[in-house]
Design a protein around this motif. Structure first.
Motif, PDB file in Angstrom:
ATOM      1  N   HIS A 101     -37.809  22.098   1.680  1.00 50.87           N
ATOM      2  CA  HIS A 101     -37.347  20.907   0.961  1.00 50.87           C
ATOM      3  C   HIS A 101     -37.333  21.225  -0.520  1.00 50.87           C
ATOM      4  O   HIS A 101     -38.335  21.667  -1.078  1.00 50.87           O
ATOM      5  CB  HIS A 101     -38.283  19.725   1.224  1.00 50.87           C
ATOM      6  CG  HIS A 101     -38.003  18.537   0.333  1.00 50.87           C
ATOM      7  ND1 HIS A 101     -38.542  18.433  -0.928  1.00 50.87           N
ATOM      8  CD2 HIS A 101     -37.231  17.437   0.519  1.00 50.87           C
ATOM      9  CE1 HIS A 101     -38.122  17.312  -1.487  1.00 50.87           C
ATOM     10  NE2 HIS A 101     -37.325  16.697  -0.632  1.00 50.87           N
TER      11      HIS A 101
ATOM     12  N   ASP B 209     -35.798  19.992  -4.543  1.00 48.66           N
ATOM     13  CA  ASP B 209     -35.126  19.074  -5.463  1.00 48.66           C
ATOM     14  C   ASP B 209     -34.794  19.885  -6.714  1.00 48.66           C
ATOM     15  O   ASP B 209     -35.513  19.838  -7.706  1.00 48.66           O
ATOM     16  CB  ASP B 209     -36.053  17.903  -5.792  1.00 48.66           C
ATOM     17  CG  ASP B 209     -35.427  16.949  -6.801  1.00 48.66           C
ATOM     18  OD1 ASP B 209     -34.180  16.907  -6.875  1.00 48.66           O
ATOM     19  OD2 ASP B 209     -36.178  16.261  -7.526  1.00 48.66           O
TER      20      ASP B 209
ATOM     21  N   HIS C 127     -31.881  18.053  -2.271  1.00 48.15           N
ATOM     22  CA  HIS C 127     -31.391  16.926  -3.063  1.00 48.15           C
ATOM     23  C   HIS C 127     -30.314  17.382  -4.040  1.00 48.15           C
ATOM     24  O   HIS C 127     -30.340  18.514  -4.542  1.00 48.15           O
ATOM     25  CB  HIS C 127     -32.536  16.306  -3.866  1.00 48.15           C
ATOM     26  CG  HIS C 127     -33.586  15.668  -3.034  1.00 48.15           C
ATOM     27  ND1 HIS C 127     -33.715  14.307  -2.899  1.00 48.15           N
ATOM     28  CD2 HIS C 127     -34.582  16.201  -2.283  1.00 48.15           C
ATOM     29  CE1 HIS C 127     -34.735  14.028  -2.096  1.00 48.15           C
ATOM     30  NE2 HIS C 127     -35.283  15.169  -1.718  1.00 48.15           N
TER      31      HIS C 127
ATOM     32  N   HIS D 154     -38.930  11.722  -7.868  1.00 50.13           N
ATOM     33  CA  HIS D 154     -38.492  10.834  -6.802  1.00 50.13           C
ATOM     34  C   HIS D 154     -39.661  10.011  -6.262  1.00 50.13           C
ATOM     35  O   HIS D 154     -40.823  10.423  -6.369  1.00 50.13           O
ATOM     36  CB  HIS D 154     -37.876  11.645  -5.671  1.00 50.13           C
ATOM     37  CG  HIS D 154     -36.526  12.192  -5.996  1.00 50.13           C
ATOM     38  ND1 HIS D 154     -36.028  13.358  -5.440  1.00 50.13           N
ATOM     39  CD2 HIS D 154     -35.551  11.745  -6.817  1.00 50.13           C
ATOM     40  CE1 HIS D 154     -34.807  13.591  -5.897  1.00 50.13           C
ATOM     41  NE2 HIS D 154     -34.508  12.625  -6.734  1.00 50.13           N
TER      42      HIS D 154
ATOM     43  N   TYR E 290     -39.708  10.645   0.182  1.00 50.47           N
ATOM     44  CA  TYR E 290     -40.105  11.921   0.780  1.00 50.47           C
ATOM     45  C   TYR E 290     -40.837  11.717   2.095  1.00 50.47           C
ATOM     46  O   TYR E 290     -40.698  12.514   3.028  1.00 50.47           O
ATOM     47  CB  TYR E 290     -40.981  12.699  -0.201  1.00 50.47           C
ATOM     48  CG  TYR E 290     -40.215  13.375  -1.309  1.00 50.47           C
ATOM     49  CD1 TYR E 290     -38.985  12.897  -1.745  1.00 50.47           C
ATOM     50  CD2 TYR E 290     -40.728  14.493  -1.959  1.00 50.47           C
ATOM     51  CE1 TYR E 290     -38.289  13.508  -2.763  1.00 50.47           C
ATOM     52  CE2 TYR E 290     -40.040  15.118  -2.985  1.00 50.47           C
ATOM     53  CZ  TYR E 290     -38.814  14.612  -3.387  1.00 50.47           C
ATOM     54  OH  TYR E 290     -38.121  15.219  -4.399  1.00 50.47           O
ATOM     55  N   GLU E 291     -41.619  10.645   2.183  1.00 50.95           N
ATOM     56  CA  GLU E 291     -42.301  10.353   3.438  1.00 50.95           C
ATOM     57  C   GLU E 291     -41.283  10.109   4.549  1.00 50.95           C
ATOM     58  O   GLU E 291     -41.468  10.542   5.697  1.00 50.95           O
ATOM     59  CB  GLU E 291     -43.208   9.133   3.267  1.00 50.95           C
ATOM     60  CG  GLU E 291     -44.424   9.399   2.401  1.00 50.95           C
ATOM     61  CD  GLU E 291     -45.228   8.143   2.113  1.00 50.95           C
ATOM     62  OE1 GLU E 291     -46.300   8.259   1.512  1.00 50.95           O
ATOM     63  OE2 GLU E 291     -44.769   7.045   2.488  1.00 50.95           O
TER      64      GLU E 291
ATOM     65  N   PHE F 235     -39.696  13.683   5.337  1.00 45.13           N
ATOM     66  CA  PHE F 235     -40.614  14.609   5.994  1.00 45.13           C
ATOM     67  C   PHE F 235     -41.036  14.082   7.365  1.00 45.13           C
ATOM     68  O   PHE F 235     -41.211  14.841   8.312  1.00 45.13           O
ATOM     69  CB  PHE F 235     -41.851  14.843   5.140  1.00 45.13           C
ATOM     70  CG  PHE F 235     -41.558  15.470   3.802  1.00 45.13           C
ATOM     71  CD1 PHE F 235     -40.375  16.149   3.570  1.00 45.13           C
ATOM     72  CD2 PHE F 235     -42.465  15.367   2.762  1.00 45.13           C
ATOM     73  CE1 PHE F 235     -40.103  16.721   2.343  1.00 45.13           C
ATOM     74  CE2 PHE F 235     -42.207  15.939   1.528  1.00 45.13           C
ATOM     75  CZ  PHE F 235     -41.021  16.614   1.314  1.00 45.13           C
TER      76      PHE F 235
ATOM     77  N   ASP G 143     -41.745  23.714  -0.691  1.00 44.79           N
ATOM     78  CA  ASP G 143     -40.917  23.137  -1.750  1.00 44.79           C
ATOM     79  C   ASP G 143     -41.037  24.079  -2.933  1.00 44.79           C
ATOM     80  O   ASP G 143     -42.087  24.147  -3.573  1.00 44.79           O
ATOM     81  CB  ASP G 143     -41.416  21.742  -2.110  1.00 44.79           C
ATOM     82  CG  ASP G 143     -40.547  21.054  -3.169  1.00 44.79           C
ATOM     83  OD1 ASP G 143     -39.746  21.754  -3.818  1.00 44.79           O
ATOM     84  OD2 ASP G 143     -40.678  19.831  -3.344  1.00 44.79           O
TER      85      ASP G 143
ATOM     86  N   THR H  63     -44.476  15.790  -5.891  1.00 45.37           N
ATOM     87  CA  THR H  63     -44.193  14.647  -5.015  1.00 45.37           C
ATOM     88  C   THR H  63     -44.257  15.037  -3.541  1.00 45.37           C
ATOM     89  O   THR H  63     -44.778  14.288  -2.705  1.00 45.37           O
ATOM     90  CB  THR H  63     -42.808  14.057  -5.339  1.00 45.37           C
ATOM     91  OG1 THR H  63     -42.740  13.730  -6.727  1.00 45.37           O
ATOM     92  CG2 THR H  63     -42.532  12.820  -4.518  1.00 45.37           C
ATOM     93  N   SER H  64     -43.743  16.218  -3.209  1.00 42.51           N
ATOM     94  CA  SER H  64     -43.768  16.677  -1.815  1.00 42.51           C
ATOM     95  C   SER H  64     -45.192  16.749  -1.291  1.00 42.51           C
ATOM     96  O   SER H  64     -45.475  16.320  -0.162  1.00 42.51           O
ATOM     97  CB  SER H  64     -43.108  18.057  -1.697  1.00 42.51           C
ATOM     98  OG  SER H  64     -41.735  17.992  -1.945  1.00 42.51           O
TER      99      SER H  64
ATOM    100  N   ALA I 255     -46.593  13.252  -0.612  1.00 44.95           N
ATOM    101  CA  ALA I 255     -45.985  12.644   0.566  1.00 44.95           C
ATOM    102  C   ALA I 255     -46.554  13.231   1.856  1.00 44.95           C
ATOM    103  O   ALA I 255     -46.840  12.499   2.817  1.00 44.95           O
ATOM    104  CB  ALA I 255     -44.473  12.834   0.520  1.00 44.95           C
TER     105      ALA I 255
END
Length: 1013
Positions: A480, A482, A527, A741, A746-747, A750, A763, A770-771, A774
Motif C-alpha cells: 500500500h 500513497d 493512491h 489521509h 485505510y482501515e 486494509f 507501505d 497512517t498505515s 490503521a
C-alpha cells in the motif's frame, strides 16, 4: 572558441570537471580524479584524432606542403624557376587534391562536441534520439500501445529532501537554516515558458532572521529570465546577508577556498551546495554505454554519413569521408567507454545493498521480563521519553499501589517496579540502553521475527526494498503506497523540462522493484489524484500486475473558490495477482445476517413473508448499494445476491457464446450481448455447485449466485465516502504533519484484504505512519494479526512516524497529546536506518598502489585500458567493502549524514547480514564476550547458524573451543548452513549440492551485497 576548445569544454562539462567548487556526491569523486581525467582527455585521447586521420588518409596535406617547400627551396638554390620544374608542378597538383588535415580535424572536433552536448543536460544524459531538428524517435517494437517517457531507461536517484529546508551546524553547534518560501510551479507541471527557468533567489520581503535559536535565510524558487545566472543570484544573496550575520554565526564567513576561488566562505559553499543539490544528480542510466553507442551510430548515419554525397570516383574525397567517420567513431567510443565506467560505478553504488547503520527495538513492557525492570527504572532517558510521549506524569498518585506522587511538572519520588507492572503498555525503546542490555533483551524473545509485529525503516524506499528482497521475497500480502501526486503541493520538484518524466521513472523504478516482494495472492493498493491517474494506470499495466479495479475516495471537501469542476475525490488503484478476492470486514455484514435470521425465526422459517419483510428492511437502511444488493434468501436461509455474467467487451471466440439451458424448460437462456465473461467449463462447474441463479423460465438471463456470510468474500464498493480529517487523528496524538489521509479510510482498505490467517503489509511511502495506526487499530478490533513494514526517508521519521506508532500502541484513545486511557495493545517493532546513496558516495576513497602507478606511467596502453574501464572500481574497492571490518565486526564505522551533519556512525554488520541472506531470525544471543550468535531459517527453509566474533579477542583455537562448548557441530544435522567471520579452521563438510556447509561471512557478504548490480 576553436572547435578543439569547444570539444574540450564540452567534455569538461560532461565529466563534471567544471564543478570544482562542489564537494558532495559524485562531484567530490570527480574532483579527486580531476588530474587523471584531464590528462587522459587532453594529453592522451584528443591527440588520437590526428593519429587516426593520418593512418587513414593516404596523403597528408601537411606532409605534402613540407615536401613542396623543400623542392622550391632546392630549385631556388640552383637558380631555377621552381614553377617550371616537373617535381614542383606535380606536388602542387597533389596539394590541390590532398585532404586538409586541419580542416578535417576541426570538423571531427565539432561533430564530437555536438554529439555529446546533445544528450547531456545538467549532469544527466537524457534518452531522446534526435531524428532531425526538433524531431525525436522513440524505441518501438510493434506494440499496440507504447508508453514512453524521456527517462524511461534511467533510475531516479533523488534521495534526500533538501529542497524545502536545508540545515547545517557550525563549529559552535549553532544551526543555520535555508528555508524555501512558497515555490511557484507551472500550472499542470508544464515546462517553463519562453526564455525563463526557475532560479533560487533571496526572499526580498524577509531575507533572514534569528528565530527559535536558529539563523534562518529565506529563498524563493521562481521563473527567471535565462540571462540571469544562478551564481549571480547567489552572490546577491551572500552580499545581502554577510553584513548582518549575528555574532554567534560569524563562522559563516570563515574561508573554505577552492582552486578557483581562494576567498570562498563557508556561507558561499553552503549556498552553492544547496542550489546544486536541487538541480543536479537526478538520474543514473541503466545502460549508458548501449544507449550512447546506439546513438553514435545513428548520429553518424543520419548526420555525418550522407550516402548521396559520397564521391566514390574521387579516391581522396572518399578517404576524407571514411577517415572522418573512423575518427569520430574511435574517439567517440572511447569517451563513451569512459563515461559508461563513471555511470556504471554510480549504478553500482545505487544498486548495492545498503548497510544498516542503526537497529533498535520498541516493545511493550508486557513482553519485557521482570529481570530487566530495575535497569529500566534507573534509566532516566527512557523515563523522560515516557513523559514526553505518554504523559506518565499525568497518572495520579496511587498510594495503595506504592506509586510515586506526581504533578504535571515532574516526579517527587522515583518510579517503582509496581508502576511498571501496572502500566504494561508503556513502550520501551532500546535506543536508551547499552548494547549489552539490548542483546540480552532481544535474546529473551524466542522466535524473534515471528513475534515481532512491525518494522520501520528510515531510508530511501528503493534502498529499503533492495535490502528486504532476500528476506521478504514473495512474502508480502499487500503493498500500500500513497506516493507524491506530482502536484505543486506535493513537494515533488525536478528539472524544468522533465517533471512528468522524472515522476514516471521514480514510480516505475519502485513499483517494478517491489513486485518481487508480493506473494502470488498479493494486493497492490496505490493512491493518486486526477493529475497522474491515467499515466500511473499505464505504469501498472507496464509492470505486469493485473488490474482489479479503481476505488474512488469521495472526500466530500472540494476546494472552495476553484473554477470549473470541484475535485472532491481521489483514486486508489487496486491491483492483484490471481484476481484475489476482497474480504468484507464491515460490521454491516453481521447486522444483515442477524436481521435475515430474525425474520426467518419470526415467520416460522424461510417463506415469502420472511423474504418480503427482510427485503423491505434492507431497502430502508443506509447501507451502500453493494450491501443492499444482498436482498435474497434461499430455501436454506442463505442470504445472497445475483451478479451478471456478461462480458464487458464483445468476445471474439464463438465458444463463449454458447447458451445455457434452463433446468425447468430445457430451452436456451439468452446469451448476453457481448458473450459470457466465464468459460463454458467454469459455467458448468457453477451450475453443478448450485451457484447459478435461473429465472422462472428461459426468457431471463442466468446470474452467478454470491452468498453473504460472516467470513464472506465480496466486492468492495467502487466508491468510499469518508470526509474525516487525517490531520485530526494526528492532532489527537499531539503530533503535526501537513497532510495525511484519514485512518478510517485505510482501515476500510486494509480490512478488505482477504485473510484467514496472518497478513503482512508494506507501505514504502509511509509519511506520518497512517498505515501503521490503521493496521494496529484493525488488529485490536478483530484479532487478525496484520504485521507491517513502514519505510520513510524524511527527518520526521523521528518526530512523527515512529512516535505515532508508539503512541497508538500505548493507548487507542488520545486528546491533545494526552492518552484518555492506558488501554494499549501488546506489541513489538524493530526500527532501522540505512546508509543512503549519498553516504555511499561520501565514504568513497581512492587508493593507488606504487606498483600500479608505475605500470600506468611506463605503459600507455595499460594506462588507457585502466582509465577507460577499471579505474573507479579498482581504486575504491576497499572503501566499498573493507575486509578489515570483519576483523572486529562490532566496531565498524562509516561517515553518515543525518540532519545535514556528517558524523562517524557504527554500522550494524550483524543485522545487515541477516537481511542479505534473507534470515528469518529465531534467536539472538551473546553467549560470551566477543561473540554474537544468530539462528534462524532462510526462505528456502534451511536452518542457519551465524557466528560473529571479535577476531582480535578470539583466534581460531578459541573459536573451535567456543563451537564445542556451544554444541555447534558442523557434522550433525542441526544446522544446514553455518556462517563464521574471519579465516578459520572450523571442521567443514560438503552438502548434497556440492556446497560447503561452513561459509566465510566476508565472502557471502560481498556476493550478496553486490548481487544483481
Amino acid at each position: 572558441m576553436t572547435n578543439y576548445e569547444k570539444l574540450i569544454a564540452t567534455l569538461t562539462e560532461v565529466f563534471m570537471l567544471d564543478k570544482a567548487e562542489l564537494d558532495f556526491g559524485i562531484y567530490r569523486i570527480m574532483n579527486q580524479k580531476r588530474k587523471d581525467i584531464e590528462q587522459f582527455l587532453t594529453n592522451d585521447l584528443i591527440p588520437q584524432v590526428q593519429q587516426v586521420l593520418s593512418d587513414s588518409l593516404s596523403v597528408d596535406k601537411r606532409a605534402l606542403q613540407k615536401e613542396l617547400d623543400e623542392a622550391i627551396k632546392s630549385a631556388q638554390a640552383l637558380g631555377a624557376n621552381p614553377d617550371t620544374l616537373p617535381k614542383v608542378q606535380e606536388l602542387k597538383k597533389r596539394m590541390g587534391e590532398a585532404a586538409d588535415m586541419v580542416a578535417i580535424e576541426n570538423e571531427v572536433f565539432s561533430l564530437l562536441a555536438n554529439f555529446f552536448k546533445r544528450y547531456f543536460d545538467t549532469g544527466d544524459f537524457i534518452s531522446m534520439r534526435r531524428y532531425k531538428k526538433d524531431v525525436y524517435a522513440i524505441p518501438y517494437e510493434g506494440e499496440e500501445v507504447k508508453l514512453h517517457w524521456a527517462n524511461a531507461d534511467q533510475y531516479y536517484i533523488k534521495t534526500s529532501e533538501y529542497f524545502k529546508v536545508y540545515r547545517f551546524k557550525l563549529n559552535n553547534e549553532k544551526t543555520v537554516v535555508f528555508e524555501l518560501m512558497e515555490a511557484s510551479i507551472e500550472q499542470n507541471n508544464n515546462k517553463t515558458q519562453g526564455d525563463t527557468e526557475r532560479r533560487f533567489a533571496i526572499y526580498s520581503e524577509l531575507p533572514f532572521q534569528e528565530k527559535d535559536g536558529e539563523f534562518k535565510i529565506y529563498f524563493t524558487y521562481e521563473p527567471t529570465d535565462k540571462k540571469v545566472k544562478q551564481n549571480d543570484l547567489l552572490d546577491e544573496a551572500f552580499n545581502l546577508v554577510k553584513a548582518k550575520i549575528p555574532i554567534d554565526y560569524i563562522d559563516l564567513l570563515s574561508l573554505r577556498p577552492t582552486e578557483k576561488d581562494k576567498q570562498r566562505t563557508l556561507l558561499q559553499k553552503y549556498l552553492l551546495d544547496y542550489t546544486a543539490r536541487n538541480t543536479f544528480d537526478y538520474f543514473i542510466h541503466k545502460d549508458l554505454s548501449g544507449f550512447l553507442n546506439r546513438e553514435l551510430d545513428f548520429y553518424i548515419k543520419n548526420e555525418v554519413l550522407f550516402i548521396d554525397d559520397l564521391n566514390t570516383r574521387d579516391e581522396q574525397e572518399f578517404l576524407k569521408q571514411l577517415s572522418k567517420i573512423k575518427a569520430i567513431k574511435k574517439i567517440g567510443e572511447k569517451v563513451i567507454t569512459f563515461l559508461a565506467q563513471l555511470e556504471n560505478f554510480q549504478k553500482k553504488l545505487w544498486l548495492k545493498k545498503k548497510m544498516v547503520v542503526e537497529c533498535n527495538y520498541c516493545l511493550t513492557l508486557d513482553r519485557v521480563p521482570e529481570e530487566f525492570y530495575s535497569d529500566i527504572l534507573n534509566n532516566q532517558a527512557q523515563i523522560q521519553e515516557w513523559v514526553k510521549l505518554f504523559a506518565i506524569n499525568e497518572i495520579k498518585a496511587q498510594k495503595a499501589g506504592g506509586l510515586f506522587p506526581t504533578d504535571r511538572i515532574g516526579f517527587s519520588e522515583p518510579l517503582k517496579i509496581e508502576f511498571l507492572k501496572q502500566n504494561q503498555f508503556l513502550v520501551l525503546d532500546t535506543v536508551f540502553f547499552n548494547e549489552e542490555f539490548k542483546w540480552k533483551l532481544i535474546g529473551s524473545i524466542e522466535n524473534f521475527d515471528e513475534n515481532c509485529d512491525g518494522l520501520l525503516i528510515n531510508s530511501d524506499n528503493i534502498q529499503a526494498i533492495n535490502l528486504l528482497k532476500n528476506r521478504y521475497n514473495n512474502k508480502i500480502d499487500c503493498i500500500h503506497i500513497d506516493p507524491p501526486y506530482n502536484t505543486a503541493t506535493s513537494g515533488f520538484l525536478y528539472k524544468n523540462d522533465f517533471q512528468h518524466s522524472s515522476w514516471y521513472s521514480m514510480m516505475f523504478n519502485r513499483i517494478e522493484s517491489s513486485l518481487s516482494l508480493l506473494n502470488n495472492n498479493g494486493v497492490f493498493q496505490c493512491h493518486i489524484d486526477e493529475n497522474e491517474y491515467e499515466k500511473l494506470y499505464l505504469l501498472f499495466d507496464l509492470s505486469g500486475i493485473p488490474d482489479s479495479g479503481t476505488i474512488i475516495w469521495d472526500k466530500k471537501n472540494p476546494m472552495l473558490g476553484r473554477k470549473g469542476v470541484a475535485t472532491q475525490h481521489e483514486y486508489i488503484l487496486w491491483r492483484a495477482y490471481n484476481n484475489r478476492s476482497i474480504y468484507l470486514r464491515s460490521v454491516n455484514v453481521q447486522i444483515i445476517l442477524a436481521k435475515a435470521k430474525e425474520y426467518i425465526t419470526q415467520h416460522g422459517g424461510v417463506n415469502d413473508i420472511a423474504r418480503k419483510e427482510y427485503s423491505k428492511w434492507l431497502a430502508s437502511t443506509e447501507f451502500t448499494g453493494g450491501e443492499k444488493a444482498y436482498k435474497f434468501i434461499d430455501d436454506d436461509g442463505v442470504v445472497y445476491r445475483g451478479v451478471a455474467m456478461g462480458a464487458p467487451e464483445k468476445r471474439k471466440d464463438l465458444k463463449y457464446y454458447k447458451p445455457i439451458k434452463h433446468p425447468l424448460t430445457g430451452k436456451d437462456c439468452p446469451v448476453p450481448g457481448n458473450g459470457w465473461s466465464r468459460t463454458p467449463d467454469t459455467i458448468q462447474d457453477l451450475i453443478k455447485n448450485g451457484q447459478i441463479i435461473f429465472g422462472k423460465d428461459h426468457t431471463s438471463q442466468p446470474q452467478k449466485k454470491v452468498t453473504l456470510k460472516s467470513d464472506s468474500q465480496r466486492q468492495l464498493s467502487s466508491v468510499i465516502g469518508d470526509a474525516k480529517s487525517g490531520k485530526l487523528y494526528l492532532d489527537e496524538l499531539g503530533l503535526f504533519f501537513p497532510y495525511c489521509h484519514p485512518v478510517s479510510l485505510y482501515e476500510e482498505l486494509f480490512g478488505a484484504v482477504e485473510s484467514d490467517s496472518n497478513l503482512l503489509f508494506i507501505d514504502y511511502f509511509a509519511g506520518s505512519g497512517t498505515s501503521g495506526q490503521a493496521l494496529i487499530n484493525l488488529n485490536r478490533e478483530d484479532g487478525i494479526r496484520r504485521n507491517y513494514i513502514l519505510v520513510e526517508m524524511g527527518d520526521y521519521f523521528d518526530t512523527v512516524t515512529k512516535p505515532r506508532i508508539q503512541k497508538v500502541v500505548h493507548s487507542h484513545e488520545w486528546k491533545d497529546g494526552i492518552p484518555i486511557n492506558r488501554e494499549g495493545i501488546s506489541h513489538c517493532f524493530k526500527y532501522m536506518r540505512l546508509e543512503s546513496y549519498e553516504d555511499a558516495l561520501n565514504n568513497l576513497t581512492f587508493k593507488q598502489t606504487d606498483n600500479r602507478q608505475h605500470a600506468l606511467e611506463v605503459n600507455p596502453v595499460f594506462r588507457e585500458g585502466f582509465m577507460l574501464n577499471y579505474m573507479l572500481d579498482v581504486e575504491s574497492q576497499d572503501s566499498l567493502l573493507n575486509l578489515n571490518w570483519f576483523v572486529n565486526p562490532f566496531n565498524c564505522y562509516l561517515n553518515i549524514t543525518r540532519h545535514n551533519e556528517m558524523q562517524p556512525t557504527k554500522v550494524d554488520l550483524v543485522e545487515t547480514f541477516n537481511y542479505l541472506i534473507g534470515l528469518v531470525v529465531e534467536s539472538y544471543a551473546v553467549p560470551k564476550d566477543g561473540y554474537k550468535v544468530v539462528t534462524g531459517k532462510n526462505l528456502a527453509g534451511e536452518s542457519i547458524l551465524v557466528v560473529w566474533r571479535d577476531c582480535t579477542m578470539h583466534n581460531n583455537e578459541n573459536l573451535n573451543e567456543f563451537m564445542k562448548t556451544q554444541c555447534f557441530n558442523p557434522q550433525d544435522n542441526e544446522f544446514e548452513r553455518i556462517y563464521v567471520n574471519g579465516d578459520n579452521n572450523v571442521e567443514n563438510m560438503k552438502t548434497g549440492e556440492e556446497r560447503w556447509k561452513v561459509i566465510l561471512i566476508e565472502e557471502e557478504f560481498k556476493k550478496r551485497m553486490f548481487e544483481n548490480v
